[in-house]
Design an enzyme around this catalytic site. Structure first.
Site, PDB file in Angstrom:
ATOM      1  N   SER A 127       0.839  -1.202   0.000  1.00 10.94           N
ATOM      2  CA  SER A 127       0.000   0.000   0.000  1.00 10.94           C
ATOM      3  C   SER A 127       0.868   1.244   0.000  1.00 10.94           C
ATOM      4  O   SER A 127       1.986   1.236   0.513  1.00 10.94           O
ATOM      5  CB  SER A 127      -0.879  -0.019   1.263  1.00 10.94           C
ATOM      6  N   TYR A 152      -1.592  -0.281  10.815  1.00  3.97           N
ATOM      7  CA  TYR A 152      -1.880  -0.949   9.535  1.00  3.97           C
ATOM      8  C   TYR A 152      -0.739  -0.687   8.548  1.00  3.97           C
ATOM      9  O   TYR A 152      -0.189  -1.614   7.963  1.00  3.97           O
ATOM     10  CB  TYR A 152      -3.207  -0.430   8.944  1.00  3.97           C
ATOM     11  N   LYS A 156       2.291  -3.225   6.748  1.00  9.36           N
ATOM     12  CA  LYS A 156       2.626  -3.311   5.314  1.00  9.36           C
ATOM     13  C   LYS A 156       4.133  -3.117   5.122  1.00  9.36           C
ATOM     14  O   LYS A 156       4.780  -3.824   4.353  1.00  9.36           O
ATOM     15  CB  LYS A 156       1.846  -2.261   4.507  1.00  9.36           C
TER      16      LYS A 156
HETATM   17  C1  WQD Z   1      -9.503   9.672   0.790  1.00 10.54           C
HETATM   18  C2  WQD Z   1      -9.775  11.144   0.980  1.00 10.54           C
HETATM   19  C3  WQD Z   1     -10.191  11.797   3.253  1.00 10.54           C
HETATM   20  C4  WQD Z   1     -13.962   9.672   3.732  1.00 10.54           C
HETATM   21  C5  WQD Z   1      -6.801   4.797   2.871  1.00 10.54           C
HETATM   22  C6  WQD Z   1      -5.671   3.989   3.430  1.00 10.54           C
HETATM   23  C7  WQD Z   1      -4.874   3.380   2.320  1.00 10.54           C
HETATM   24  C8  WQD Z   1      -5.762   2.608   1.396  1.00 10.54           C
HETATM   25  C9  WQD Z   1      -6.871   3.496   0.869  1.00 10.54           C
HETATM   26  C10 WQD Z   1      -5.615   0.347   2.186  1.00 10.54           C
HETATM   27  C11 WQD Z   1      -9.084  11.707   2.233  1.00 10.54           C
HETATM   28  C12 WQD Z   1     -11.415  12.030   2.375  1.00 10.54           C
HETATM   29  C13 WQD Z   1     -12.782  10.161   3.197  1.00 10.54           C
HETATM   30  C14 WQD Z   1     -15.011  10.569   4.052  1.00 10.54           C
HETATM   31  C15 WQD Z   1     -13.671  12.393   3.277  1.00 10.54           C
HETATM   32  N1  WQD Z   1      -6.313   1.475   2.050  1.00 10.54           N
HETATM   33  N2  WQD Z   1     -12.653  11.502   2.978  1.00 10.54           N
HETATM   34  N3  WQD Z   1     -14.821  11.899   3.818  1.00 10.54           N
HETATM   35  O1  WQD Z   1      -7.185   7.741   3.675  1.00 10.54           O
HETATM   36  O2  WQD Z   1      -6.387   8.215   1.289  1.00 10.54           O
HETATM   37  O3  WQD Z   1      -6.282   5.890   2.168  1.00 10.54           O
HETATM   38  O4  WQD Z   1      -7.581   3.991   2.014  1.00 10.54           O
HETATM   39  O5  WQD Z   1      -4.583   0.030   1.689  1.00 10.54           O
HETATM   40  O6  WQD Z   1      -3.934   2.513   2.909  1.00 10.54           O
HETATM   41  O7  WQD Z   1      -4.824   4.870   4.143  1.00 10.54           O
HETATM   42  O8  WQD Z   1      -8.484   6.896   1.658  1.00 10.54           O
HETATM   43  O9  WQD Z   1     -10.870   6.958   1.053  1.00 10.54           O
HETATM   44  O10 WQD Z   1     -10.246   7.076   3.516  1.00 10.54           O
HETATM   45  O11 WQD Z   1      -9.808   9.032   2.040  1.00 10.54           O
HETATM   46  O12 WQD Z   1     -13.519  13.608   3.085  1.00 10.54           O
HETATM   47  O13 WQD Z   1     -16.109  10.199   4.565  1.00 10.54           O
HETATM   48  O14 WQD Z   1     -11.168  11.331   1.188  1.00 10.54           O
HETATM   49  O15 WQD Z   1     -10.012  12.870   4.156  1.00 10.54           O
HETATM   50  O16 WQD Z   1      -8.645  13.005   1.942  1.00 10.54           O
HETATM   51  P1  WQD Z   1      -7.058   7.309   2.255  1.00 10.54           P
HETATM   52  P2  WQD Z   1      -9.931   7.434   2.099  1.00 10.54           P
END
Ligand code: WQD
Length: 344
Positions: A127, A152, A156
């Protein structure tokens, strides 16, 4: 003789999409999953999409060494794709022991069984979180791995090191780690997709559940970041494109095309998309209006993260092709399919 690929966690979101593409590419697949984070929807969907009814399925826990080893006596395995792991960043902060134990022990058991049962290629599902709080963008495979921001992410990083050190120590294992950025979307058939348990942590399933009426309102975590529109930038990779990167990687391994015994590739689209851009694109392509509001930043979020995908493009001969519009359409079609199934 067809090559046989063991897909651990193969009944899950990414695992099921990879299984479809492996079968389409002429590989035989054995799906092994403990069903802790999914149900049989996607496994059944894989059979419908591929038309292949006899896909071996083993319900098992990779933390149990005996059952892992039995896989290698029951099947001739040419390569393993290891997805089986817990993957909720926030949950890992609250339950570190559960994450370290499950994610490390399952991988150690797998490698030990391979060590005992002869040659095998390992594709590890890594990841972008392994890069930590990056300073220089876009991220290349040579970018330093800074301290991960969650247990997490640390699992990785540790699993990448375990794989690299194991490969160094013995000749019968070669491996490739694929560092995914943000997988989103669903298969165009709408028969497989993401099925988060409880309240989704990730952006796109939260968007689709808000659009379908399961959630009241999408909270956008912060619009005061140092980015063009103030919302975070990410590299959103379509899950079918991601699955095809796995096929290209498996082929590289089983056909003996690797240049090193341990290789790493970023898998993304290579360009940043903001949260707001993704939301407005979702509304436009699906001709709907989404209820959302800006709230305070989420702890642990980095402002921007996206990949330099040159190495994967050149070495794997792979490039993401699906547009953000196509991907967000597929995510919406899948959400409607799930809702229709639930309302039956
Ligand atoms: C993306 C953007 C949030 C939800 C994570 C893990 C990564 C991978 C993918 C496993 C951010 C914003 C989110 C919401 C929002 N998973 N957001 N409102 O955090 O980039 O990555 O998932 O491997 O390892 O870290 O993904 O989809 O949670 O967030 O505004 O209800 O969307 O702040 O900027 P992230 P995400």
């Amino acid at each position: 003789m067809k090559k046989q690929i063991l897909v651990s966690g193969g009944a899950g979101y990414i695992g099921s999409h990879v299984t479809v593409e492996l079968i389409n590419a002429g590989y035989d697949v054995i799906v092994a999953d403990n069903m802790s984070n999914c149900d049989m929807t996607c496994y059944e969907g894989v059979k419908k999409i591929t038309g292949k009814q006899d896909i071996p399925f083993v319900e098992m826990d990779f933390c149990n060494y005996g059952v892992v080893e039995k896989l290698f006596t029951d099947y001739k395995i040419d390569a393993v794709i290891h997805f089986a792991a817990f993957k909720a960043v926030g949950e890992s902060v609250v339950k570190p022991i559960m994450y370290y134990k499950n994610n490390l022990l399952s991988f150690l058991n797998l490698l030990e069984a391979i060590q005992k049962h002869g040659a095998c290629n390992v594709l590890f599902s890594s990841s972008a979180t392994v890069y930590g709080e990056v300073e220089t963008l876009p991220v290349t495979e040579k970018s330093p791995r800074l301290p991960a921001t969650s247990p997490y992410g640390k699992t990785k990083q540790m699993c990448e090191d375990i794989l690299r050190d194991t490969i160094k120590a013995q000749t019968n294992i070669k491996g490739i780690a694929l560092r995914y950025f943000n997988p989103i979307g669903a298969h165009p058939s709408a028969l497989i997709g993401e099925l988060p348990r409880g309240v989704p942590n990730n952006l796109v399933p939260y968007i689709t559940q808000t659009a379908i009426g399961k959630r009241e309102c999408l909270n956008i975590f912060g619009n005061d970041y140092p980015t063009p529109d103030g919302t975070c930038l990410r590299d959103y990779i379509d899950v079918v494109d991601l699955a095809k990167a796995h096929v290209a990687t498996i082929t590289r391994m089983v056909e003996g095309c690797m240049k090193e015994d341990y290789e790493v590739f970023n898998v993304g689209i290579g360009r940043p998309v903001s949260v707001l851009e993704l939301v407005t694109t979702f509304e436009k392509v699906n001709e709907l209006s989404l209820n959302y509001k800006y709230v305070e930043r989420r702890m642990g979020d980095v402002p921007s993260l996206w990949a330099d995908t040159t190495l994967a493009n050149e070495e794997l001969g792979w490039k993401a092709t699906r547009t953000l519009e196509e991907t967000l359409k597929s995510a919406w079609e899948w959400e409607k399919y799930v809702a229709q199934k639930e309302n039956k």
